[in-house]
Design a protein around this motif. Sequence first.
Motif, PDB file in Angstrom:
ATOM      1  N   TYR A  15       0.831  -1.210   0.000  1.00  0.00           N
ATOM      2  CA  TYR A  15       0.000   0.000   0.000  1.00  0.00           C
ATOM      3  C   TYR A  15       0.865   1.259   0.000  1.00  0.00           C
ATOM      4  N   LYS A  16       1.974   1.197   0.719  1.00  0.00           N
ATOM      5  CA  LYS A  16       2.849   2.366   0.838  1.00  0.00           C
ATOM      6  C   LYS A  16       3.378   2.797  -0.530  1.00  0.00           C
ATOM      7  N   TYR A  17       3.934   1.856  -1.282  1.00  0.00           N
ATOM      8  CA  TYR A  17       4.548   2.221  -2.556  1.00  0.00           C
ATOM      9  C   TYR A  17       3.515   2.339  -3.682  1.00  0.00           C
ATOM     10  N   LEU A  18       2.358   1.693  -3.501  1.00  0.00           N
ATOM     11  CA  LEU A  18       1.280   1.887  -4.467  1.00  0.00           C
ATOM     12  C   LEU A  18       0.726   3.308  -4.353  1.00  0.00           C
ATOM     13  N   LEU A  19       0.585   3.790  -3.116  1.00  0.00           N
ATOM     14  CA  LEU A  19       0.133   5.169  -2.908  1.00  0.00           C
ATOM     15  C   LEU A  19       1.179   6.158  -3.414  1.00  0.00           C
ATOM     16  N   PHE A  20       2.454   5.842  -3.200  1.00  0.00           N
ATOM     17  CA  PHE A  20       3.520   6.712  -3.709  1.00  0.00           C
ATOM     18  C   PHE A  20       3.466   6.785  -5.236  1.00  0.00           C
ATOM     19  N   GLU A  86       5.728   8.035   5.966  1.00  0.00           N
ATOM     20  CA  GLU A  86       4.678   7.521   6.846  1.00  0.00           C
ATOM     21  C   GLU A  86       4.183   8.616   7.788  1.00  0.00           C
ATOM     22  N   ASN A  87       3.947   9.786   7.187  1.00  0.00           N
ATOM     23  CA  ASN A  87       3.514  10.960   7.940  1.00  0.00           C
ATOM     24  C   ASN A  87       1.984  11.028   7.928  1.00  0.00           C
ATOM     25  N   ILE A  88       1.388  10.816   9.086  1.00  0.00           N
ATOM     26  CA  ILE A  88      -0.075  10.752   9.184  1.00  0.00           C
ATOM     27  C   ILE A  88      -0.717  12.100   8.844  1.00  0.00           C
ATOM     28  N   CYS A  89      -0.087  13.207   9.264  1.00  0.00           N
ATOM     29  CA  CYS A  89      -0.663  14.535   8.995  1.00  0.00           C
ATOM     30  C   CYS A  89      -0.791  14.786   7.494  1.00  0.00           C
ATOM     31  N   LEU A  90       0.280  14.498   6.739  1.00  0.00           N
ATOM     32  CA  LEU A  90       0.244  14.699   5.289  1.00  0.00           C
ATOM     33  C   LEU A  90      -0.747  13.754   4.624  1.00  0.00           C
ATOM     34  N   LEU A  91      -0.805  12.521   5.106  1.00  0.00           N
ATOM     35  CA  LEU A  91      -1.739  11.555   4.531  1.00  0.00           C
ATOM     36  C   LEU A  91      -3.187  11.953   4.799  1.00  0.00           C
ATOM     37  N   LYS A  92      -3.458  12.471   5.993  1.00  0.00           N
ATOM     38  CA  LYS A  92      -4.816  12.925   6.309  1.00  0.00           C
ATOM     39  C   LYS A  92      -5.183  14.162   5.489  1.00  0.00           C
ATOM     40  N   PHE A  93      -4.202  15.036   5.274  1.00  0.00           N
ATOM     41  CA  PHE A  93      -4.449  16.208   4.422  1.00  0.00           C
ATOM     42  C   PHE A  93      -4.786  15.758   3.003  1.00  0.00           C
ATOM     43  N   PHE A  94      -3.995  14.837   2.462  1.00  0.00           N
ATOM     44  CA  PHE A  94      -4.236  14.323   1.117  1.00  0.00           C
ATOM     45  C   PHE A  94      -5.604  13.665   1.024  1.00  0.00           C
ATOM     46  N   ILE A 251      -8.326   7.474  -1.957  1.00  0.00           N
ATOM     47  CA  ILE A 251      -8.816   7.589  -0.577  1.00  0.00           C
ATOM     48  C   ILE A 251      -8.628   6.266   0.158  1.00  0.00           C
ATOM     49  N   PHE A 252      -8.939   5.160  -0.525  1.00  0.00           N
ATOM     50  CA  PHE A 252      -8.782   3.835   0.082  1.00  0.00           C
ATOM     51  C   PHE A 252      -7.325   3.560   0.451  1.00  0.00           C
ATOM     52  N   LEU A 253      -6.404   3.859  -0.468  1.00  0.00           N
ATOM     53  CA  LEU A 253      -4.983   3.632  -0.198  1.00  0.00           C
ATOM     54  C   LEU A 253      -4.507   4.473   0.986  1.00  0.00           C
ATOM     55  N   ALA A 254      -4.914   5.761   0.999  1.00  0.00           N
ATOM     56  CA  ALA A 254      -4.477   6.650   2.078  1.00  0.00           C
ATOM     57  C   ALA A 254      -5.038   6.199   3.424  1.00  0.00           C
ATOM     58  N   ARG A 255      -6.327   5.864   3.449  1.00  0.00           N
ATOM     59  CA  ARG A 255      -6.936   5.434   4.716  1.00  0.00           C
ATOM     60  C   ARG A 255      -6.325   4.123   5.208  1.00  0.00           C
ATOM     61  N   THR A 256      -6.034   3.209   4.284  1.00  0.00           N
ATOM     62  CA  THR A 256      -5.428   1.927   4.675  1.00  0.00           C
ATOM     63  C   THR A 256      -4.034   2.152   5.254  1.00  0.00           C
ATOM     64  N   LEU A 257      -3.262   3.023   4.615  1.00  0.00           N
ATOM     65  CA  LEU A 257      -1.910   3.296   5.102  1.00  0.00           C
ATOM     66  C   LEU A 257      -1.951   4.004   6.451  1.00  0.00           C
TER      67      LEU A 257
END
Length: 270
Positions: A15-20, A86-94, A251-257
């Motif tokens: 999920y990490k590199y798929l989202l990247f 693996e920064n939750i703040c940036l992922l939540k913003f995205f 959204i699915f990738l970000a929420r899963t990560l």
Amino acid sequence: MHYYRYSNAEVSCWYKYLLFSYNIVFWLAGVVFLGVGLWAWSEKGVLSDLTKVTRLHGIDPVVLVLMVGVVMFTLGFAGCVGALRENICLLKFFCGAIVLIFFLELAVAVLAFLFQDWVRDRFREFFESNIRSYRDDIDLQNLIDSLQKANMCCGAFGPEDWDLNVYFNCSGASYSREKCGVPFSCCVPDPAQKVVNTQCGYDVRMQLKSKWDEFIFTKGCIQALEGWLPRNIYIVAGVFIAISLLQIFGIFLARTLISDIEAVKAGHHF
């Protein structure tokens, strides 16, 4: 001295590199949009005099390109860095921004369907405003010409709308060579001509109105677009669904990560 270990929970590299990878495409696209927009502005001298944007009564298409570029660049950057670090703040913003954009698109589609007359009036005002500024900006001029040629239309509701432009106006006060004419994009194309005749619309509205359709398109662009939509409803729906699925996937990738990272952090033992 303190020691810690992870629990069985771990961040999925998949999920990490798929989202990247998902975000790097948007980030690069944002860079391209920004580069094209800034290049177009530099060619028009806007970068040396930003007041040119505010003096334009119509819309500068480059502004739209830059706005799309800024949004794509920002979200792509937040998604890439958030996934790698693996920064939750940036992922939540995205994730939050994508959710917001998704619901805005949905709301616009529903409102446009429910309030068609209002949308038609706003589009008429928008088109007429840009007709007035047709000669003020080359990108706006090319946009209107492309729209008229592609839809075989002229003006918002007809060729008379070009009276709104000071160069094409039929009033006696006008000394323009284009007086009582229309842009070349309104002209009915001649298959025998290999070179575009940019003067084909000169003086055409001085002739009897019954003869206009021999030389120019007499259908307005609003009417043409209203006819185009039902004919291409499946294409429009397909594009909307494809964009929506891409957004939902992101959204699915970000929420899963985010869930994986939070699970790992919750499993720390000191």
